[in-house]
Design an enzyme around this catalytic site. Structure first.
Site, PDB file in Angstrom:
ATOM      1  N   ASP A 140       0.818  -1.218   0.000  1.00 42.41           N
ATOM      2  CA  ASP A 140       0.000   0.000   0.000  1.00 42.41           C
ATOM      3  C   ASP A 140       0.849   1.265   0.000  1.00 42.41           C
ATOM      4  O   ASP A 140       0.445   2.295   0.532  1.00 42.41           O
ATOM      5  CB  ASP A 140      -0.967   0.027   1.207  1.00 42.41           C
ATOM      6  N   LYS A 189       2.164   2.098  -5.089  1.00 41.96           N
ATOM      7  CA  LYS A 189       2.937   1.653  -6.258  1.00 41.96           C
ATOM      8  C   LYS A 189       2.186   1.923  -7.552  1.00 41.96           C
ATOM      9  O   LYS A 189       2.778   2.270  -8.560  1.00 41.96           O
ATOM     10  CB  LYS A 189       3.216   0.144  -6.170  1.00 41.96           C
ATOM     11  N   GLY A 222      -3.973  -4.750  -4.845  1.00 40.88           N
ATOM     12  CA  GLY A 222      -4.969  -3.771  -5.258  1.00 40.88           C
ATOM     13  C   GLY A 222      -4.295  -2.461  -5.541  1.00 40.88           C
ATOM     14  O   GLY A 222      -3.875  -1.765  -4.638  1.00 40.88           O
ATOM     15  N   HIS A 223      -4.151  -2.160  -6.820  1.00 39.80           N
ATOM     16  CA  HIS A 223      -3.592  -0.867  -7.186  1.00 39.80           C
ATOM     17  C   HIS A 223      -4.732   0.094  -7.432  1.00 39.80           C
ATOM     18  O   HIS A 223      -5.711  -0.288  -8.055  1.00 39.80           O
ATOM     19  CB  HIS A 223      -2.857  -0.964  -8.517  1.00 39.80           C
ATOM     20  N   GLN A 264       2.116  -6.401  -3.513  1.00 38.22           N
ATOM     21  CA  GLN A 264       2.552  -6.458  -2.106  1.00 38.22           C
ATOM     22  C   GLN A 264       3.903  -5.751  -1.990  1.00 38.22           C
ATOM     23  O   GLN A 264       4.115  -4.779  -2.691  1.00 38.22           O
ATOM     24  CB  GLN A 264       2.616  -7.904  -1.574  1.00 38.22           C
TER      25      GLN A 264
HETATM   26  P1  GDP Z   1      -0.261  -0.163  -3.709  1.00 39.03           P
HETATM   27  O1  GDP Z   1      -0.867  -1.239  -2.885  1.00 39.03           O
HETATM   28  O2  GDP Z   1       1.128   0.147  -3.318  1.00 39.03           O
HETATM   29  O3  GDP Z   1      -0.390  -0.401  -5.178  1.00 39.03           O
HETATM   30  O4  GDP Z   1      -1.074   1.116  -3.358  1.00 39.03           O
HETATM   31  P2  GDP Z   1      -2.092   1.882  -4.276  1.00 39.03           P
HETATM   32  O5  GDP Z   1      -1.478   2.142  -5.578  1.00 39.03           O
HETATM   33  O6  GDP Z   1      -3.392   1.179  -4.197  1.00 39.03           O
HETATM   34  O7  GDP Z   1      -2.167   3.261  -3.525  1.00 39.03           O
HETATM   35  C1  GDP Z   1      -2.779   3.427  -2.293  1.00 39.03           C
HETATM   36  C2  GDP Z   1      -3.526   4.741  -2.243  1.00 39.03           C
HETATM   37  O8  GDP Z   1      -2.632   5.818  -2.175  1.00 39.03           O
HETATM   38  C3  GDP Z   1      -4.424   5.015  -3.425  1.00 39.03           C
HETATM   39  O9  GDP Z   1      -5.666   5.472  -2.957  1.00 39.03           O
HETATM   40  C4  GDP Z   1      -3.688   6.121  -4.197  1.00 39.03           C
HETATM   41  O10 GDP Z   1      -4.549   6.961  -4.929  1.00 39.03           O
HETATM   42  C5  GDP Z   1      -3.044   6.850  -3.061  1.00 39.03           C
HETATM   43  N1  GDP Z   1      -1.850   7.624  -3.411  1.00 39.03           N
HETATM   44  C6  GDP Z   1      -0.789   7.240  -4.150  1.00 39.03           C
HETATM   45  N2  GDP Z   1       0.145   8.222  -4.190  1.00 39.03           N
HETATM   46  C7  GDP Z   1      -0.351   9.246  -3.433  1.00 39.03           C
HETATM   47  C8  GDP Z   1       0.155  10.526  -3.056  1.00 39.03           C
HETATM   48  O11 GDP Z   1       1.268  10.934  -3.409  1.00 39.03           O
HETATM   49  N3  GDP Z   1      -0.645  11.280  -2.231  1.00 39.03           N
HETATM   50  C9  GDP Z   1      -1.867  10.854  -1.791  1.00 39.03           C
HETATM   51  N4  GDP Z   1      -2.587  11.648  -0.990  1.00 39.03           N
HETATM   52  N5  GDP Z   1      -2.362   9.665  -2.136  1.00 39.03           N
HETATM   53  C10 GDP Z   1      -1.617   8.868  -2.927  1.00 39.03           C
END
Ligand code: GDP
Length: 427
Positions: free
Chosen positions: A13, A16, A40-41, A224
């Site tokens: 989370d 990525k 979950g992206h 992950q």
């Molecule tokens: P992953 O599990 O690493 O792929 O995480 P996600 O891509 O699902 O991202 C998790 C959340 O963080 C999502 O709701 C994104 O929109 C949010 N997000 C990603 N980068 C940023 C950022 O720089 N600022 C904010 N506020 N939210 C972000």
């Protein structure tokens, strides 16, 4: 052109998705190399939010070929649903290629996931109960069914009958559940799902090497993260595959020399879901602020994440484990909330010893105290920052601290969830 790996450096989370999406723009192939639909992206494109579970982020660009590599475990029904969802929203999924060597998630995997967790009681792992762990167990035990088996009904049925005998014995005699019906499973997988999945199945290793040979750009997209890795994570509170950069080779079919860039995604603070050691976990009040502002709830499960301050011990170790070449920081904007920030620069062990890297013995990790450095916050909204020189001085210092402590440069910093809300740092 050699490949780029993008990997999470914490417990997942990290955000990525948005950087995979950003980089996918310049890629010819985007390959998922491990995990299943427990990932979950979230990618926000022109105000529309796309939650991708299995399909690589590259699908959102018409010129990119999204590939599901051999290291992934696939529930074909979930894959088809995700493709249908994307098609409904105007995204063309016809370029998607799925490795024939990827393993299938079967109905008994869901049942066993549920039962194992129930039997573990207090010691449960907090899995997503999507059959991922049991599917990987069967892969290692050499009784798994693979995506290519969908193309040969006879082989599929033979393998299913063998494995189902054991699974049903386990389900009925150990777990007191009803046995599953082989005819029903075969009908569903072979008649309902196989004809729709068949056009997607291909020789992904051949495809990737042909692309490498043509000098095309390839991104290997991790799901992950480093500390959820089954070998290097905080076992047993880990996933059942290898998200670390080395896993990208295994899960896609390329060798280490075909990779020349490994980008580590670092959230400006840390979160983890479910159980497991977490040295920099914060108190309830700070947690509420981070969770509210950072919207720290699971993309798939809605579970609240446990937040903590940035942990540079973990980061230094992640640099080693993945041979990171550079870093993408996310969610710097969430820290605008605080006047003062804490950053963990070392751990103090139970006998007062200092750790600059992760202690190898996990009982120590459970008992360490974080050594914090306090740094100034910036207290300004970063939502509209698009250039490094627009970042408040303290925000810039925070990013520079990360780069200095990690020993690798920061290339990007996310300042909001939107596709354009990030800053590029010169290498
Ligand atoms: P992953 O599990 O690493 O792929 O995480 P996600 O891509 O699902 O991202 C998790 C959340 O963080 C999502 O709701 C994104 O929109 C949010 N997000 C990603 N980068 C940023 C950022 O720089 N600022 C904010 N506020 N939210 C972000």
């Amino acid at each position: 052109m050699p490949a780029t790996v993008l990997v999470g450096t914490q417990w997942g989370d990290e955000g990525k998705g948005r950087f995979t999406d950003l980089l996918a723009k310049e890629m010819d192939l985007v390959v998922r190399y491990q995990g299943g639909h427990n990932a979950g992206h979230t990618i926000v494109v022109e105000g529309q939010s796309f939650a991708l579970q299995l399909v690589p982020s590259g699908v959102l660009y018409p010129h990119t070929v999204p590939v599901i590599g051999n290291g992934v475990v696939v529930d074909p029904a979930v894959l088809l649903d995700e493709c249908a969802m994307l098609e409904r929203r105007g995204v063309d999924t016809s370029r998607l290629v799925v490795s024939g060597n990827a393993h299938l998630i079967m109905p008994y995997h869901y049942e066993l996931d549920l039962m194992t967790e129930r039997f573990l009681g207090h010691n449960k792992l907090g899995t997503t109960k999507r059959g991922i762990g049991p599917a990987y167990s069967d892969k290692a035990a050499r009784v798994g069914l693979r995506v290519q088996d969908l193309l040969d009904g006879k082989i599929f049925r033979q393998k299913l009958d063998v494995v189902l005998r054991e699974k049903n014995a386990l389900l009925s005699r150990v777990y007191n559940r009803l046995p599953l019906d082989g005819d029903e499973i075969a009908e569903r997988y072979l008649e309902e799902l196989a004809p729709r999945i068949a056009p997607m199945i291909g020789d992904t290793v051949g495809l990737i090497h042909a692309a490498l040979g043509r000098g095309e750009r390839i991104m290997l997209e991790g799901a992950q993260a480093t500390y959820l890795d089954v070998d290097h994570g905080t076992y047993p509170f880990v996933t059942s595959s290898n998200p670390v950069a080395g896993g990208a080779c295994v899960g896609s079919g390329i060798g280490p020399r075909d990779i020349d860039r490994v980008i580590g995604v670092v959230k400006a603070y840390v979160t983890r879901v479910g159980s497991g050691p977490f040295p920099t976990e914060v108190d309830r009040e700070t947690a509420d602020r981070l969770v509210d502002r950072g919207r720290e709830y699971g993309t798939n499960t809605g579970r609240r994440r446990r937040p903590g301050w940035l942990d540079l011990v973990m980061l230094r170790h992640a640099v080693r484990l993945n041979s990171l070449s550079d870093i993408a920081v996310t969610k710097l904007d969430v820290l605008s909330e605080f006047e003062r920030l804490k950053v963990c620069v070392a751990y103090e062990g139970p006998d007062g010893e200092r750790y600059e890297h992760m202690p190898y013995h996990q009982s120590i990790l459970h008992r360490v105290r974080p050594v914090y450095e306090e740094v100034a916050g910036w207290g300004e909204d970063l939502a509209s920052v698009t250039r490094v020189d627009q970042l408040p001085k303290a925000a810039r210092a925070y990013v520079e601290l990360i780069a200095e402590q990690a020993g690798v440069p920061v290339s990007f910093v996310g300042v909001g969830p939107g596709r354009e809300q990030y800053v590029t740092f010169a290498a």
